[in-house]
Design a protein around this motif. Structure first.
Motif, PDB file in Angstrom:
ATOM      1  N   ALA A 115       0.836  -1.208   0.000  1.00 26.68           N
ATOM      2  CA  ALA A 115       0.000   0.000   0.000  1.00 26.68           C
ATOM      3  C   ALA A 115       0.867   1.253   0.000  1.00 26.68           C
ATOM      4  O   ALA A 115       0.596   2.205  -0.747  1.00 26.68           O
ATOM      5  N   VAL A 116       1.914   1.265   0.811  1.00 27.66           N
ATOM      6  CA  VAL A 116       2.819   2.420   0.858  1.00 27.66           C
ATOM      7  C   VAL A 116       3.513   2.593  -0.490  1.00 27.66           C
ATOM      8  O   VAL A 116       3.626   3.705  -1.007  1.00 27.66           O
ATOM      9  N   LYS A 117       3.969   1.499  -1.074  1.00 31.74           N
ATOM     10  CA  LYS A 117       4.633   1.554  -2.375  1.00 31.74           C
ATOM     11  C   LYS A 117       3.686   2.108  -3.440  1.00 31.74           C
ATOM     12  O   LYS A 117       4.092   2.930  -4.262  1.00 31.74           O
ATOM     13  N   SER A 118       2.453   1.667  -3.407  1.00 30.67           N
ATOM     14  CA  SER A 118       1.453   2.163  -4.358  1.00 30.67           C
ATOM     15  C   SER A 118       1.213   3.656  -4.184  1.00 30.67           C
ATOM     16  O   SER A 118       1.133   4.406  -5.167  1.00 30.67           O
ATOM     17  N   MET A 119       1.109   4.093  -2.936  1.00 34.80           N
ATOM     18  CA  MET A 119       0.913   5.529  -2.665  1.00 34.80           C
ATOM     19  C   MET A 119       2.094   6.338  -3.185  1.00 34.80           C
ATOM     20  O   MET A 119       1.910   7.378  -3.812  1.00 34.80           O
ATOM     21  N   ALA A 120       3.303   5.875  -2.930  1.00 33.83           N
ATOM     22  CA  ALA A 120       4.503   6.584  -3.369  1.00 33.83           C
ATOM     23  C   ALA A 120       4.541   6.667  -4.889  1.00 33.83           C
ATOM     24  O   ALA A 120       4.856   7.715  -5.454  1.00 33.83           O
ATOM     25  N   SER A 121       4.186   5.579  -5.536  1.00 36.94           N
ATOM     26  CA  SER A 121       4.168   5.548  -6.995  1.00 36.94           C
ATOM     27  C   SER A 121       3.139   6.529  -7.549  1.00 36.94           C
ATOM     28  O   SER A 121       3.403   7.241  -8.510  1.00 36.94           O
ATOM     29  N   ASN A 122       1.969   6.573  -6.933  1.00 37.39           N
ATOM     30  CA  ASN A 122       0.914   7.504  -7.373  1.00 37.39           C
ATOM     31  C   ASN A 122       1.324   8.942  -7.176  1.00 37.39           C
ATOM     32  O   ASN A 122       1.027   9.801  -8.003  1.00 37.39           O
ATOM     33  N   GLN A 123       2.006   9.243  -6.080  1.00 37.02           N
ATOM     34  CA  GLN A 123       2.444  10.609  -5.819  1.00 37.02           C
ATOM     35  C   GLN A 123       3.501  11.041  -6.811  1.00 37.02           C
ATOM     36  O   GLN A 123       3.546  12.196  -7.215  1.00 37.02           O
TER      37      GLN A 123
END
Length: 94
Positions: free
Chosen positions: A80-88
């Motif tokens: 989830a954190v990796k996905s958020m970072a990628s989206n940002q």
């Protein structure tokens, strides 16, 4: 398991990333919402509202769902954190 009552805030970016990860695991393992609700001892309506990002999951929910899906809690949160970072990183500066 006791469920929170009253007005709950809409799911934020991290909560949406966690629910997306759960949906991905459910699809991969071919687990339906009703099956997950039963296995995690969470009501189907409560679970579906959170999977639709209407309301955020609680920490207890996340633990119960990880256990029911037989996945690592750390792995789900890390994804989830990796996905958020990628989206940002894809969003332009505002």
């Amino acid at each position: 398991m006791s469920m929170p009552t009253g007005k709950q805030p809409e799911a934020g970016p991290f909560a949406r990333a966690v629910s997306a990860e759960f949906r991905a695991v459910m699809a991969h393992k071919q687990v339906s919402g009703p099956q997950l609700a039963k296995a995690s001892k969470i009501s189907q309506s409560y679970l579906s509202r959170r999977l639709r990002n209407e309301v955020a999951f609680t920490a207890n929910d996340i633990e119960a769902i990880c256990k029911a899906l037989k996945v690592s809690l750390f792995g789900v949160l890390q994804a989830a954190v990796k996905s958020m970072a990628s989206n940002q990183m894809r969003r332009p500066e505002q």
